[in-house]
Design a protein around this motif. Structure first.
Motif, PDB file in Angstrom:
ATOM      1  N   HIS A 164       8.039  20.606 -36.314  1.00 34.50           N
ATOM      2  CA  HIS A 164       8.273  22.043 -36.481  1.00 34.50           C
ATOM      3  C   HIS A 164       7.324  22.588 -37.549  1.00 34.50           C
ATOM      4  O   HIS A 164       7.220  22.021 -38.642  1.00 34.50           O
ATOM      5  CB  HIS A 164       9.721  22.306 -36.888  1.00 34.50           C
ATOM      6  CG  HIS A 164      10.725  21.747 -35.921  1.00 34.50           C
ATOM      7  ND1 HIS A 164      10.944  22.299 -34.678  1.00 34.50           N
ATOM      8  CD2 HIS A 164      11.544  20.671 -36.004  1.00 34.50           C
ATOM      9  CE1 HIS A 164      11.871  21.600 -34.044  1.00 34.50           C
ATOM     10  NE2 HIS A 164      12.240  20.605 -34.825  1.00 34.50           N
ATOM     11  N   PHE A 165       6.676  23.691 -37.212  1.00 34.82           N
ATOM     12  CA  PHE A 165       5.703  24.299 -38.116  1.00 34.82           C
ATOM     13  C   PHE A 165       6.143  25.695 -38.549  1.00 34.82           C
ATOM     14  O   PHE A 165       6.616  26.491 -37.730  1.00 34.82           O
ATOM     15  CB  PHE A 165       4.341  24.410 -37.433  1.00 34.82           C
ATOM     16  CG  PHE A 165       3.662  23.096 -37.186  1.00 34.82           C
ATOM     17  CD1 PHE A 165       2.941  22.469 -38.186  1.00 34.82           C
ATOM     18  CD2 PHE A 165       3.738  22.491 -35.932  1.00 34.82           C
ATOM     19  CE1 PHE A 165       2.315  21.255 -37.959  1.00 34.82           C
ATOM     20  CE2 PHE A 165       3.109  21.270 -35.694  1.00 34.82           C
ATOM     21  CZ  PHE A 165       2.396  20.649 -36.709  1.00 34.82           C
ATOM     22  N   TRP A 166       5.957  25.976 -39.834  1.00 34.45           N
ATOM     23  CA  TRP A 166       6.025  27.333 -40.376  1.00 34.45           C
ATOM     24  C   TRP A 166       4.602  27.661 -40.804  1.00 34.45           C
ATOM     25  O   TRP A 166       4.098  27.124 -41.800  1.00 34.45           O
ATOM     26  CB  TRP A 166       6.983  27.410 -41.564  1.00 34.45           C
ATOM     27  CG  TRP A 166       8.417  27.405 -41.161  1.00 34.45           C
ATOM     28  CD1 TRP A 166       9.262  28.477 -41.047  1.00 34.45           C
ATOM     29  CD2 TRP A 166       9.216  26.252 -40.800  1.00 34.45           C
ATOM     30  NE1 TRP A 166      10.505  28.083 -40.636  1.00 34.45           N
ATOM     31  CE2 TRP A 166      10.512  26.713 -40.480  1.00 34.45           C
ATOM     32  CE3 TRP A 166       8.956  24.890 -40.711  1.00 34.45           C
ATOM     33  CZ2 TRP A 166      11.529  25.864 -40.077  1.00 34.45           C
ATOM     34  CZ3 TRP A 166       9.965  24.035 -40.308  1.00 34.45           C
ATOM     35  CH2 TRP A 166      11.239  24.520 -40.008  1.00 34.45           C
ATOM     36  N   LEU A 167       3.926  28.513 -40.036  1.00 31.66           N
ATOM     37  CA  LEU A 167       2.522  28.839 -40.250  1.00 31.66           C
ATOM     38  C   LEU A 167       2.445  30.194 -40.946  1.00 31.66           C
ATOM     39  O   LEU A 167       2.911  31.206 -40.408  1.00 31.66           O
ATOM     40  CB  LEU A 167       1.788  28.856 -38.910  1.00 31.66           C
ATOM     41  CG  LEU A 167       0.325  29.305 -38.908  1.00 31.66           C
ATOM     42  CD1 LEU A 167      -0.517  28.472 -39.853  1.00 31.66           C
ATOM     43  CD2 LEU A 167      -0.224  29.253 -37.483  1.00 31.66           C
ATOM     44  N   ILE A 168       1.842  30.215 -42.139  1.00 37.38           N
ATOM     45  CA  ILE A 168       1.867  31.400 -43.003  1.00 37.38           C
ATOM     46  C   ILE A 168       0.440  31.813 -43.357  1.00 37.38           C
ATOM     47  O   ILE A 168      -0.382  30.976 -43.748  1.00 37.38           O
ATOM     48  CB  ILE A 168       2.667  31.103 -44.286  1.00 37.38           C
ATOM     49  CG1 ILE A 168       4.109  30.698 -43.917  1.00 37.38           C
ATOM     50  CG2 ILE A 168       2.664  32.306 -45.222  1.00 37.38           C
ATOM     51  CD1 ILE A 168       4.947  30.232 -45.089  1.00 37.38           C
ATOM     52  N   ARG A 169       0.178  33.092 -43.232  1.00 36.18           N
ATOM     53  CA  ARG A 169      -1.136  33.593 -43.646  1.00 36.18           C
ATOM     54  C   ARG A 169      -1.189  33.707 -45.173  1.00 36.18           C
ATOM     55  O   ARG A 169      -0.178  34.007 -45.819  1.00 36.18           O
ATOM     56  CB  ARG A 169      -1.419  34.960 -43.017  1.00 36.18           C
ATOM     57  CG  ARG A 169      -2.860  35.415 -43.240  1.00 36.18           C
ATOM     58  CD  ARG A 169      -3.125  36.799 -42.699  1.00 36.18           C
ATOM     59  NE  ARG A 169      -4.518  37.173 -42.935  1.00 36.18           N
ATOM     60  CZ  ARG A 169      -4.985  38.412 -42.866  1.00 36.18           C
ATOM     61  NH1 ARG A 169      -4.164  39.419 -42.565  1.00 36.18           N
ATOM     62  NH2 ARG A 169      -6.258  38.658 -43.108  1.00 36.18           N
ATOM     63  N   HIS A 170      -2.360  33.508 -45.726  1.00 41.98           N
ATOM     64  CA  HIS A 170      -2.558  33.638 -47.176  1.00 41.98           C
ATOM     65  C   HIS A 170      -2.293  35.066 -47.642  1.00 41.98           C
ATOM     66  O   HIS A 170      -2.264  36.020 -46.838  1.00 41.98           O
ATOM     67  CB  HIS A 170      -3.984  33.229 -47.547  1.00 41.98           C
ATOM     68  CG  HIS A 170      -5.037  34.099 -46.911  1.00 41.98           C
ATOM     69  ND1 HIS A 170      -5.372  35.345 -47.385  1.00 41.98           N
ATOM     70  CD2 HIS A 170      -5.816  33.896 -45.823  1.00 41.98           C
ATOM     71  CE1 HIS A 170      -6.313  35.876 -46.625  1.00 41.98           C
ATOM     72  NE2 HIS A 170      -6.603  35.016 -45.663  1.00 41.98           N
ATOM     73  N   GLY A 171      -2.145  35.238 -48.954  1.00 46.65           N
ATOM     74  CA  GLY A 171      -1.996  36.563 -49.543  1.00 46.65           C
ATOM     75  C   GLY A 171      -3.303  37.354 -49.508  1.00 46.65           C
ATOM     76  O   GLY A 171      -4.382  36.828 -49.181  1.00 46.65           O
TER      77      GLY A 171
END
Length: 214
Positions: free
Chosen positions: A4-11
């Motif tokens: 399972h992945f939680w893919l988050i864009r940088h700030g």
């Protein structure tokens, strides 16, 4: 087993704010980006986020790795960097105005940033970039079966994953924006089947939450 992945864009960075093409340029977070990462950290510590995270990965570019360090410090996990999670390499086009490049796709004979096979000097074609991203996540899933993995990366990476999950062609328009520090969930089963989850989670970016940390 599913990974399972939680893919988050940088700030946010100053180049984001100026709509400049960053690619592999190592641009740091600006003050807004740091605040976004802090708000994300708060969100990940609330009851609204009930998931155990086993591993944290990040692109090796500082805007992603710094977001990861700020947002996940409370997990007590190392941030592992992987160059395979970098943004698309735009080569000589890096630093260009993003909007003008998008519009040039409609001009006959002009550079088309969305054409899957248009080469870029010192950069990657869109097709090669997406294949790199797919291969990187496939590799992570094979190495980390059954893990919950939080990944900090870039807008182009999130776009590439969304297209792979939904079977959307590389040249097709995307009907939504990818916001800084947005959260996107998906799974890879047995290293091959890609399963979409909740996408574009941005509740933590409501203005009152950001104002509290200013």
């Amino acid at each position: 087993m599913d990974t399972h992945f939680w893919l988050i864009r940088h700030g946010e960075t100053d180049w984001n704010a100026m709509r400049k093409l960053q690619g592999w340029r190592d641009i740091a977070l600006n003050e807004t980006g740091i605040q976004q990462a802090r708000v994300l950290a708060q969100t990940l510590q609330t009851a609204a986020f009930r998931h155990r995270i086993d591993t944290v990965y990040s692109s090796d570019l500082v805007r992603a790795s710094e977001t990861a360090r700020i947002a996940t410090a409370h997990f007590g996990l190392p941030v592992r960097t992987d160059a395979g999670l970098r943004e698309r390499g735009f080569g000589v086009m890096e630093g260009s105005d993003w909007q003008s490049l998008k519009h040039s796709a409609d001009v006959p004979g002009a550079f088309n940033i969305r054409d899957p096979d248009t080469p870029i000097q010192d950069g990657e074609t869109l097709r090669a970039f997406q294949q790199r991203i797919v291969d990187t996540f496939q590799s992570l899933a094979q190495r980390l079966p059954g893990n919950n993995v939080m990944v900090f990366s870039h807008g182009g990476v999130i776009d590439a994953v969304w297209r792979r999950l939904n079977g959307v062609a590389l040249e097709a328009p995307r009907p939504f924006d990818i916001q800084n520090t947005s959260i996107n969930c998906f799974s890879i089963r047995a290293g091959s089947d890609w399963i979409p989850g909740e996408w574009g989670i941005v509740d933590h970016l409501e203005q009152p939450a950001l104002d509290e940390l200013r």
